[in-house]
Scaffold this motif. Sequence first.
Motif, PDB file in Angstrom:
ATOM      1  N   VAL A   1      -1.465   3.371   6.130  1.00  0.00           N
ATOM      2  CA  VAL A   1      -1.977   2.040   5.743  1.00  0.00           C
ATOM      3  C   VAL A   1      -3.216   1.692   6.556  1.00  0.00           C
ATOM      4  O   VAL A   1      -4.197   1.168   6.027  1.00  0.00           O
TER       5      VAL A   1
ATOM      6  N   LEU B   1     -11.295   1.115   3.108  1.00  0.00           N
ATOM      7  CA  LEU B   1     -11.661   0.199   2.028  1.00  0.00           C
ATOM      8  C   LEU B   1     -12.103  -1.169   2.535  1.00  0.00           C
ATOM      9  O   LEU B   1     -12.342  -2.074   1.747  1.00  0.00           O
TER      10      LEU B   1
ATOM     11  N   LYS C   1      -8.361  -4.590  -3.483  1.00  0.00           N
ATOM     12  CA  LYS C   1      -8.552  -3.386  -2.671  1.00  0.00           C
ATOM     13  C   LYS C   1      -7.205  -2.781  -2.279  1.00  0.00           C
ATOM     14  O   LYS C   1      -7.068  -1.549  -2.208  1.00  0.00           O
ATOM     15  N   CYS C   2      -6.208  -3.632  -2.022  1.00  0.00           N
ATOM     16  CA  CYS C   2      -4.873  -3.126  -1.690  1.00  0.00           C
ATOM     17  C   CYS C   2      -4.268  -2.363  -2.866  1.00  0.00           C
ATOM     18  O   CYS C   2      -3.588  -1.350  -2.679  1.00  0.00           O
TER      19      CYS C   2
ATOM     20  N   GLU D   1      -5.370   3.730   7.733  1.00  0.00           N
ATOM     21  CA  GLU D   1      -6.466   4.552   7.216  1.00  0.00           C
ATOM     22  C   GLU D   1      -7.135   3.869   6.021  1.00  0.00           C
ATOM     23  O   GLU D   1      -8.362   3.811   5.939  1.00  0.00           O
ATOM     24  N   TYR D   2      -6.326   3.313   5.099  1.00  0.00           N
ATOM     25  CA  TYR D   2      -6.891   2.686   3.911  1.00  0.00           C
ATOM     26  C   TYR D   2      -7.462   1.300   4.204  1.00  0.00           C
ATOM     27  O   TYR D   2      -8.453   0.900   3.586  1.00  0.00           O
TER      28      TYR D   2
ATOM     29  N   VAL E   1       0.833  -1.216   0.000  1.00  0.00           N
ATOM     30  CA  VAL E   1       0.000   0.000   0.000  1.00  0.00           C
ATOM     31  C   VAL E   1       0.865   1.263   0.000  1.00  0.00           C
ATOM     32  O   VAL E   1       0.555   2.241  -0.686  1.00  0.00           O
TER      33      VAL E   1
ATOM     34  N   ILE F   1     -16.256   1.824  -3.614  1.00  0.00           N
ATOM     35  CA  ILE F   1     -15.006   2.584  -3.501  1.00  0.00           C
ATOM     36  C   ILE F   1     -14.874   3.553  -4.679  1.00  0.00           C
ATOM     37  O   ILE F   1     -14.473   4.706  -4.511  1.00  0.00           O
TER      38      ILE F   1
ATOM     39  N   ALA G   1      -3.620   6.293  -2.522  1.00  0.00           N
ATOM     40  CA  ALA G   1      -2.710   6.978  -1.594  1.00  0.00           C
ATOM     41  C   ALA G   1      -1.908   8.070  -2.291  1.00  0.00           C
ATOM     42  O   ALA G   1      -1.438   9.011  -1.640  1.00  0.00           O
TER      43      ALA G   1
ATOM     44  N   ALA H   1      -5.917   0.908  -2.936  1.00  0.00           N
ATOM     45  CA  ALA H   1      -5.360   1.732  -1.854  1.00  0.00           C
ATOM     46  C   ALA H   1      -3.999   2.297  -2.244  1.00  0.00           C
ATOM     47  O   ALA H   1      -3.697   3.467  -1.963  1.00  0.00           O
ATOM     48  N   LYS H   2      -3.164   1.465  -2.889  1.00  0.00           N
ATOM     49  CA  LYS H   2      -1.820   1.910  -3.280  1.00  0.00           C
ATOM     50  C   LYS H   2      -1.875   3.132  -4.177  1.00  0.00           C
ATOM     51  O   LYS H   2      -1.105   4.085  -4.006  1.00  0.00           O
TER      52      LYS H   2
ATOM     53  N   ILE I   1     -10.464  -3.560   4.009  1.00  0.00           N
ATOM     54  CA  ILE I   1      -9.546  -4.630   3.607  1.00  0.00           C
ATOM     55  C   ILE I   1      -9.463  -5.647   4.730  1.00  0.00           C
ATOM     56  O   ILE I   1      -9.110  -5.315   5.866  1.00  0.00           O
TER      57      ILE I   1
END
Length: 509
Positions: free
Chosen positions: A379, A386, A407-408, A381-382, A355, A441, A415, A411-412, A388
């Motif tokens: 991380v 999301l 989802k990761c 936060e996401y 992430v 999302i 971010a 998120a990456k 995860i």
Amino acid sequence: MTTKPAQTVVEMQDIVKTYPGVLALDRVSFDVKAGEVHALAGKNGAGKSTLMQVLNGLCLPDSGVIRIRGTEFSGLTASLAKQEGIALVAQHAKFVPGLSIAENLCLGAVPSKRGFIDWHGIYASAEEKLSRFGLEIDVRQRMEMTSVAERQMIEIARALFADASVIILDEPTAPLPKREVERLFGFVRNQKQRGASFIYISHYLDEIFEIADRATVLRNGKVAGAAAVADLTQRDLVHMISGTSVKRFTRERGNVGDEVLGTRNLTRDRAYYDINLSVRAGEVVGLTGLEGSGPGALARGLFGLEEMGTGHVTIDGKPFEGGNPSKALHQGLAYLPRDRHGLGIVGILSVRDNVSLSVLERLKSVLGLVDRKKERALVNEYISALSIKTPTMDTPISSLSGGNQQKCVVAKFAATEPRVLILDEPTQGVDVEAKIEILRIVDDLSKRGVAICVVSDELNELIDICDRIVVFKRGRISQEFMKGQEDITPKRLIAAIEGVSMEEEHEHV
């Protein structure tokens, strides 16, 4: 006259498999008959892949019985399973990138003459096998030069021509364009008529109804139900998979701001021509068409994975140069790739490392080292935002389900706080509930003012979440549909994609 019941080829009874802290399979029973396609369905993490790994000899069960053609095995090894005619086509094609297609096809059984490798035999055999599958391709080219779709087709061909009688297809169509799916189904049907059996794992429920004879559903490591496909409806199957009724997610049109992404006469030979596209803040625009018609190439070109071509591109009115992913991210454009495993995640790293990978520069302390406190806060936060599902942020990302891996990846790139986010088949290979979560999302990111492009051939999903849908044909934008101004249906989109009028489409119905 009574029909003789089909022979049971594979029978698995009361299979139990545990991992540290996880009961992956809880007394699961499953069987396959000669000449049938038996679908195995369930959410990501339900136990489908683990059950097939047990059958394929890749892991030993803690308890339970496995019989193949009546012979009982206390523990199958991979070589023994292969001897018994069990073959697995994994969800993500495994290959040696630096070797040719022909060399990959003959790994483990390299032909030789007088102690030397028979190169002529290797190439001739590979060409013959692939041509029987209808795949015309240069078998001398390296595997790393092939597309995701070609790799999967080659992997399927390798299993189908390895004298296997029970073939496990684990999400075989996930990376394939629609036109290639029917080719695969035709081949499966032909092999089925000759007595071969298939175990078909898929999140595409319409495919299960098209190709399977029976379906078994796993939920939380247990059998949630099993029935003949003819006796089921899609609603029945969804209910068995989730345990509840799952409603489609439909996104309402939000506030749309000024243009963020603009392309003017963008052209790349043999990919796309004269692309004039405008995507505004908070807008979700779908890009669709036949495989190779332009949307995927445009996405990769803008992100710098391929040449962008000639023309003019702007982000927030400023010239966009692109050229490589690093430059694209720096200028505010992020891309979620179709090939999640090849381009989206680093499997050996943790959720945290994946992430934060795209924003390490932002996380540096005054000493030039990554500020781990800031990184963990970001991380966390996401993971929360999301939803995860991971034991900890330090869990290897490879151990997560497909939906949570996806989802990761979101998120990456989220971010990086992009102005433009391009999603290439974002719900590919994830279960029904994970698809809905990913679509939510997308909706949330659009509400934050991100300009979003979704490249997909999942027409119902595009209708559900997009403000506009742009159709490509032979590298050019051929038609555009606006939500609210006209009735957008899958049938109208298919007619536009195939380049026929609704009247012509009606004549063929």
